[in-house]
Scaffold this motif. Structure first.
Motif, mmCIF file in Angstrom:
data_model
loop_
_atom_site.group_PDB
_atom_site.id
_atom_site.type_symbol
_atom_site.label_atom_id
_atom_site.label_comp_id
_atom_site.label_asym_id
_atom_site.label_seq_id
_atom_site.Cartn_x
_atom_site.Cartn_y
_atom_site.Cartn_z
ATOM 1 N N LYS A 1 0.812 -1.218 0.000
ATOM 2 C CA LYS A 1 0.000 0.000 0.000
ATOM 3 C C LYS A 1 0.844 1.266 0.000
ATOM 4 O O LYS A 1 0.315 2.365 -0.131
ATOM 5 C CB LYS A 1 -0.954 -0.022 1.207
ATOM 6 N N VAL A 2 2.158 1.124 0.184
ATOM 7 C CA VAL A 2 3.037 2.290 0.137
ATOM 8 C C VAL A 2 3.266 2.644 -1.338
ATOM 9 O O VAL A 2 3.718 1.807 -2.112
ATOM 10 C CB VAL A 2 4.381 1.998 0.835
ATOM 11 N N PRO A 3 2.971 3.869 -1.726
ATOM 12 C CA PRO A 3 3.054 4.206 -3.158
ATOM 13 C C PRO A 3 4.496 4.315 -3.637
ATOM 14 O O PRO A 3 5.383 4.785 -2.929
ATOM 15 C CB PRO A 3 2.355 5.570 -3.236
ATOM 16 N N GLY A 4 4.714 3.860 -4.846
ATOM 17 C CA GLY A 4 6.024 4.008 -5.468
ATOM 18 C C GLY A 4 6.120 5.310 -6.232
ATOM 19 O O GLY A 4 5.126 6.017 -6.431
ATOM 20 N N MET A 5 7.319 5.650 -6.648
ATOM 21 C CA MET A 5 7.525 6.876 -7.410
ATOM 22 C C MET A 5 6.907 6.749 -8.808
ATOM 23 O O MET A 5 7.010 5.697 -9.442
ATOM 24 C CB MET A 5 9.017 7.163 -7.536
ATOM 25 N N PRO A 6 6.277 7.807 -9.291
ATOM 26 C CA PRO A 6 5.709 7.752 -10.642
ATOM 27 C C PRO A 6 6.815 7.798 -11.697
ATOM 28 O O PRO A 6 7.909 8.312 -11.452
ATOM 29 C CB PRO A 6 4.851 9.021 -10.704
ATOM 30 N N GLU A 7 6.523 7.242 -12.834
ATOM 31 C CA GLU A 7 7.482 7.303 -13.945
ATOM 32 C C GLU A 7 7.226 8.592 -14.720
ATOM 33 O O GLU A 7 6.156 8.788 -15.293
ATOM 34 C CB GLU A 7 7.320 6.083 -14.851
ATOM 35 N N VAL A 8 8.218 9.473 -14.730
ATOM 36 C CA VAL A 8 8.109 10.727 -15.481
ATOM 37 C C VAL A 8 9.372 10.899 -16.305
ATOM 38 O O VAL A 8 10.446 10.432 -15.918
ATOM 39 C CB VAL A 8 7.927 11.937 -14.538
ATOM 40 N N SER A 9 9.229 11.583 -17.417
ATOM 41 C CA SER A 9 10.385 11.726 -18.309
ATOM 42 C C SER A 9 10.699 13.181 -18.632
ATOM 43 O O SER A 9 11.582 13.451 -19.436
ATOM 44 C CB SER A 9 10.125 10.971 -19.619
ATOM 45 N N ALA B 1 -2.924 3.256 9.611
ATOM 46 C CA ALA B 1 -3.759 4.416 9.295
ATOM 47 C C ALA B 1 -3.098 5.318 8.259
ATOM 48 O O ALA B 1 -3.789 5.964 7.458
ATOM 49 C CB ALA B 1 -4.061 5.200 10.570
ATOM 50 N N ALA B 2 -1.775 5.360 8.248
ATOM 51 C CA ALA B 2 -1.076 6.203 7.280
ATOM 52 C C ALA B 2 -1.266 5.716 5.853
ATOM 53 O O ALA B 2 -1.248 6.517 4.912
ATOM 54 C CB ALA B 2 0.413 6.275 7.618
ATOM 55 N N VAL B 3 -1.436 4.407 5.670
ATOM 56 C CA VAL B 3 -1.640 3.879 4.313
ATOM 57 C C VAL B 3 -3.124 3.843 3.950
ATOM 58 O O VAL B 3 -3.513 3.226 2.962
ATOM 59 C CB VAL B 3 -1.006 2.477 4.137
ATOM 60 N N GLY B 4 -3.953 4.510 4.750
ATOM 61 C CA GLY B 4 -5.362 4.659 4.388
ATOM 62 C C GLY B 4 -6.312 3.676 5.018
ATOM 63 O O GLY B 4 -7.526 3.740 4.783
ATOM 64 N N GLU B 5 -5.791 2.743 5.812
ATOM 65 C CA GLU B 5 -6.652 1.790 6.506
ATOM 66 C C GLU B 5 -6.898 2.287 7.935
ATOM 67 O O GLU B 5 -6.379 3.325 8.348
ATOM 68 C CB GLU B 5 -6.002 0.405 6.514
ATOM 69 N N ARG B 6 -7.694 1.551 8.710
ATOM 70 C CA ARG B 6 -7.960 1.930 10.083
ATOM 71 C C ARG B 6 -7.966 0.675 10.965
ATOM 72 O O ARG B 6 -8.647 -0.316 10.620
ATOM 73 C CB ARG B 6 -9.323 2.623 10.219
ATOM 74 N N LEU C 1 -1.504 9.803 4.772
ATOM 75 C CA LEU C 1 -0.437 10.427 3.986
ATOM 76 C C LEU C 1 -0.025 9.553 2.818
ATOM 77 O O LEU C 1 0.173 10.041 1.694
ATOM 78 C CB LEU C 1 0.775 10.735 4.880
ATOM 79 N N ALA C 2 0.099 8.235 3.050
ATOM 80 C CA ALA C 2 0.590 7.340 2.000
ATOM 81 C C ALA C 2 -0.429 7.108 0.886
ATOM 82 O O ALA C 2 -0.104 6.469 -0.114
ATOM 83 C CB ALA C 2 1.017 6.001 2.601
ATOM 84 N N LEU C 3 -1.644 7.619 1.041
ATOM 85 C CA LEU C 3 -2.562 7.591 -0.095
ATOM 86 C C LEU C 3 -2.089 8.544 -1.185
ATOM 87 O O LEU C 3 -2.454 8.391 -2.348
ATOM 88 C CB LEU C 3 -3.978 7.987 0.351
ATOM 89 N N TYR C 4 -1.266 9.519 -0.808
ATOM 90 C CA TYR C 4 -0.864 10.557 -1.741
ATOM 91 C C TYR C 4 0.648 10.640 -1.927
ATOM 92 O O TYR C 4 1.107 11.021 -3.008
ATOM 93 C CB TYR C 4 -1.398 11.918 -1.262
#
Length: 925
Positions: free
Chosen positions: A55-63, A535-540, A285-288
């Motif tokens: 559930k921890v988001p990875g970095m987006p691929e941008v160029s 809770a930080a990854v959006g769960e409770r 926070l980790a939702l974003y």
């Protein structure tokens, strides 16, 4: 009539008195069976790690820079709007900068130190020190220095003073700001794990932390010599967290040096010593964004990541730094600014520090980016040990009533919950599921062992909830019952042998389970910090627990063919997630029984609990939308049983019976009273009683006004018979003496008659005749005070009805009343125009004129913004009472106007008023 439209019965009962004897007769293996391990060692810990990691988001691929800046803008907006400024914090964000500058004290030969404090959120002031170079001209670099967990020293920590002094000696403005919970702000209400009290109320507990940093920057940059192009932030540990958080989200920060202060959520998941406090692990926070994103958001601004190679606290360089650099470097490269992302690893001493080596790494960064052309700043530290100050010398004056997390939460909770209007149970249930993030889970049960003794059969289960959790369960049965009771407890299933035996004796199957975080399912490593990370990854945590129970109930019905499934919980925490499970899953859960349940979630705040004690109690926004009462109604009042209910449960969940327009003055009188009667299903009489007397200047008002309904309802819920009365009124005149002449002493005698009425009809209304009080506001405040000080006075007693019954009361609460009419006339420049008759009448109708040593105790209430009756009237009464030896407490409510009930927006007065009446009108057992 009933005060609530819901007519279903809320059943309350006590635990069976024979349970102890049953336990002593129970088969001795019950306790051992409940203790038998089912899960593998550390299984709950490994499962929570596996639950969090994906559930921890990875970095987006941008160029391209364009692509990245769109991502950057979105993340910044989402984190600020959906994490930092949630709830009331959105209003706090827009408050104007409020700075109070204090004294300036000598520093070293090159600088001075000015003290200041600024308001981070309304009522919460943060102390700070500004180090100002003596030869200050033009625009100069500025540095905000934040500190970590130096609870005792705070801003006075020597390594922090050295840093600020060195910056000032280099011609910079250095702000040394105190961190919440440290130094001068080291108090219980600022304990970091109490910021989650705000979360429970639906307002971001992170906001005070962020706003303390933002407002600090505002104050620093407001200095006329501050260069907005050269703005740095640096700090150690918790200060490192502050540094990256403000530096990534506030684009004014041009240079950042977080020191041993953070790592990726994914790193923390597997390196437990990095698991951070509440502010480092905020809800959602980790939702974003992860901290990898925040690091990359620094691009292309100069950033120095400092870590220690042998860090004995957290964020050790070997594992913490690489993921951050890996995420951020490609983004800096997009800008062709790879050199702006620097790292420093400290080996000497290599432990958790911001000592000379690490400070000089910062000085090098400042020299590289903040030096004037041709005038490089020195990179070696300038000795200054002799210039260090004591904490006392650096003390900044703060308001005595400075707000903290706890007081802010109490204030926020006053008018909560605020349930959605025009809704349906289905919509409420959907909203609750979303709020707690409860999944629609499926259970697969696996038998791991089976035993029996006599007619008792025991089956040990691993209940796999989806692919995430394994819930251990022990099933007990005697015979072929088709009804199962799931049992849970704060102390885990091993504490439930007595409950198992009681239920088996009643013919029930019993399933003792340990849901997430409890009993055998307790996380073996830093458990509550994993609760925060969940809770930080959006769960409770609350949603996981309630979802597990709901899924197990469905499994029992569908797979185990049970006709009814009930849940019995022991403890306030288990009672909460059980009640929530019943509210979201009424089809599978037939009913619940709750022992030691809260009556209101506000008790969590009133008990000043921290998230470290019970993570699930602090579910974000729960109290804003649902309290125990609302959850009970959603679960179905007839399906919820409170075992040995507390006084708070009785008060919050009782229904008040109101009998309108009861005759009490006898034939020929039109004035009536309204009776507010306690819920007889929750309490047994006789009850103490309270007479409620309305205001209106002796010429207006009504027994059924909003204030009187509020008082009567709240007191009846607390176990009082209340009589709200109408009494004879004057025809309105401009002078108060002209109004008084028309009704004196008849209106007071009507009040006395109401007291007599209650004693006369004590059997009918179950009134405790030895314990009767009175409360009233404005003119009613005047009358209740008079009632208290003239009890059984033959000159003022009515002749009839109810001759022979006393009008004496045992406790009184006058609210914003007039108690010295002579002093009131003087304050209005009227006394010189009074006739002798008016002066005599004013004195006779003043409570201060009648005080004697047998008068009852007083609780006097008044607001500071009363524009009709000066607060001095209540102060005069209190002074006179104390002089007469009468117990008297005066509560002055800051900001309250002339007329208020027990729940003004400024302060919830119910605890004070009900507590006062309980002390004096409920005999001590």
């Amino acid at each position: 009539m009933r005060h609530h439209s819901v007519r279903t019965l809320l059943v309350f009962c006590s635990l069976l008195s024979l349970s102890i004897s049953l336990l002593s007769a129970a088969e001795p293996d019950l306790q051992n069976w409940l203790k038998q391990p089912i899960l593998e060692k550390d299984q709950p810990w490994k499962e929570v790690q596996a639950f969090i990691a994906p559930k921890v988001p990875g970095m987006p691929e941008v160029s391209s820079v364009t692509q990245w800046e769109k991502v950057n803008h979105r993340i910044r907006k989402e984190v600020l709007d959906k994490v930092v400024y949630r709830g009331e914090a959105a209003k706090w964000r827009d408050t104007k900068l409020n700075v109070v500058w204090g004294e300036t004290i000598p520093g070293g030969p090159e600088y001075k130190i000015q003290k200041l404090r600024f308001e981070a959120v309304p009522g919460l002031w943060v102390p700070a020190l500004l180090y100002i170079p003596n030869d200050l001209t033009g625009k100069v670099p500025v540095v905000m220095n934040v500190n970590g967990h130096d609870r005792n020293d705070g801003k006075a920590a020597d390594y922090k003073q050295v840093r600020c002094i060195n910056q000032a000696k280099r011609g910079m403005l250095a702000l040394n700001v105190e961190w919440l919970g440290m130094g001068q702000l080291n108090s219980p209400g600022f304990t970091h794990y109490k910021m989650n009290q705000l979360d429970l109320c639906g307002t971001s507990g992170l906001a005070p932390f962020y706003l303390a940093m933002k407002k600090g920057l505002d104050a620093l940059l407001a200095h006329p010599n501050a260069d907005p192009r050269r703005v740095a932030v640096a700090g150690l540990s918790g200060g490192g967290w502050q540094t990256i958080f403000i530096s990534s989200l506030d684009e004014r920060v041009t240079l950042s040096n977080p020191v041993a202060g953070y790592s990726s959520f994914l790193t923390r998941d597997y390196h437990t010593k990095d698991l951070g406090d509440s502010e480092q692990t905020p809800n959602d926070l980790a939702l974003y964004a992860d901290y990898t994103h925040l690091t990359a958001m620094r691009a292309p601004r100069p950033t120095l990541l400092t870590n220690n190679s042998k860090d004995n606290c957290c964020f050790e360089s070997g594992y913490a730094q690489p993921p951050l650099l890996k995420a951020a470097f490609p983004i800096f490269k997009l800008y062709d600014k790879e050199e702006n992302l620097q790292k420093h690893i400290n080996d000497d001493p290599g432990t958790h520090n911001f000592l000379k080596d690490n400070r000089e790494a910062l000085y090098r960064m400042l020299s590289a980016h903040f030096s004037e052309p041709g005038k490089p700043l020195p990179v070696e530290e300038i000795p200054c040990d002799e210039e260090l100050k004591t904490a006392e010398e650096l003390q900044v004056e703060l308001p005595a009533d400075n707000a903290d997390f706890h007081t802010l939460a109490l204030k926020l909770s006053q008018n909560l919950p605020r349930p959605a209007k025009k809704t349906t149970p289905e919509k409420q249930r959907a909203a609750l599921k979303k709020l707690i993030s409860a999944p629609e889970s499926k259970v697969i049960g696996t038998k791991v062992d089976h035993k029996s003794a006599g007619d008792t059969k025991v089956t040990f289960w691993k209940l796999k909830v989806d692919q995430d959790w394994t819930v251990p369960a022990v099933e007990f049965s005697r015979g072929s019952a088709k009804s199962t009771t799931i049992i849970v407890a704060d102390a885990g299933r091993q504490s439930l042998a007595e409950t198992v035996e009681t239920l088996l004796a009643q013919g029930q199957n019993v399933l003792a389970v340990d849901p997430f975080y409890f009993g055998e399912s307790k996380i073996s490593q830093r458990d509550f910090l994993y609760g925060l990370l969940v809770a930080a990854v959006g769960e409770r945590p609350l949603g996981i627990q309630a979802g597990q129970l709901a899924a197990i109930a469905r499994w029992l019905k569908a797979d185990q063919k049970q006709s009814t499934v009930r849940i019995q919980a022991v403890g306030p925490r288990s009672s909460l997630f059980t009640l929530v499970a019943a509210a979201i899953e009424p089809a599978a859960i037939t009913g619940v029984s709750l022992q030691d349940s809260y009556g209101s979630l506000k008790e969590v705040l009133e008990e000043d609990k921290a998230v470290s004690q019970a993570p699930e109690l602090f579910c974000f926004g729960l109290l804003k939308a649902f309290d125990i009462k609302e959850l009970t109604e959603l679960a179905g009042r007839d399906r919820v049983t409170f075992l040995s209910p507390s006084e708070r449960v009785k008060r919050e969940l009782s229904e008040v019976e109101i009998q309108k327009d009861v005759d009490y003055l006898g034939a020929g009188r039109e004035e009536k009273l309204d009776l507010y009667l306690p819920d007889a299903r929750l309490r047994k009489g006789p009850y103490p009683a309270v007479v409620i007397i309305h205001g209106g200047g002796w010429h207006g008002g009504d027994k059924g006004a909003r204030r009187e309904i509020n008082i009567g309802t709240n007191l009846a819920k607390a176990g009082y018979v209340c009589a709200s009365i109408n009494y004879q009124l004057a025809k309105k005149q401009s002078r108060f003496t002209d109004n008084l002449k028309q009704v004196w002493p008849g209106h007071l005698q009507d009040c006395k008659t109401a007291v007599r009425f209650l004693r006369k009809h004590a059997d009918k209304y179950q009134v405790d005749t030895d314990h009767i009080g009175a409360i009233g506001g404005s003119a009613g405040g005047h009358l209740v005070a008079m009632l208290a000080v003239t009890g059984d006075d033959p000159q003022l007693e009515p002749e009839e009805p109810y001759t022979g019954f006393s009008s004496r009361i045992q406790a009184v609460v006058p609210m914003y009343g007039v108690h010295d009419l002579i002093a009131l006339a003087q304050s209005r420049d009227l006394l010189s125009s009074f006739s002798e008759e008016e002066k005599s009448l004013s004195k006779q109708a003043s409570a201060v004129s009648h005080i004697s040593d047998d008068d009852p105790p007083f609780l006097v209430l008044h607001g500071t913004r009363d524009a009709l009756v000066p607060v001095e009237q209540s102060e005069l009464l209190q002074t006179a009472l104390k002089k007469g030896g009468i117990p008297a407490e005066l509560i002055i409510i800051e900001g309250a106007p002339h007329s208020f009930h027990l729940q003004p927006k400024q302060r919830d007065l119910r605890p004070a008023v009900i507590g006062f009446f309980d002390q004096h009108l409920k005999p001590q057992k």
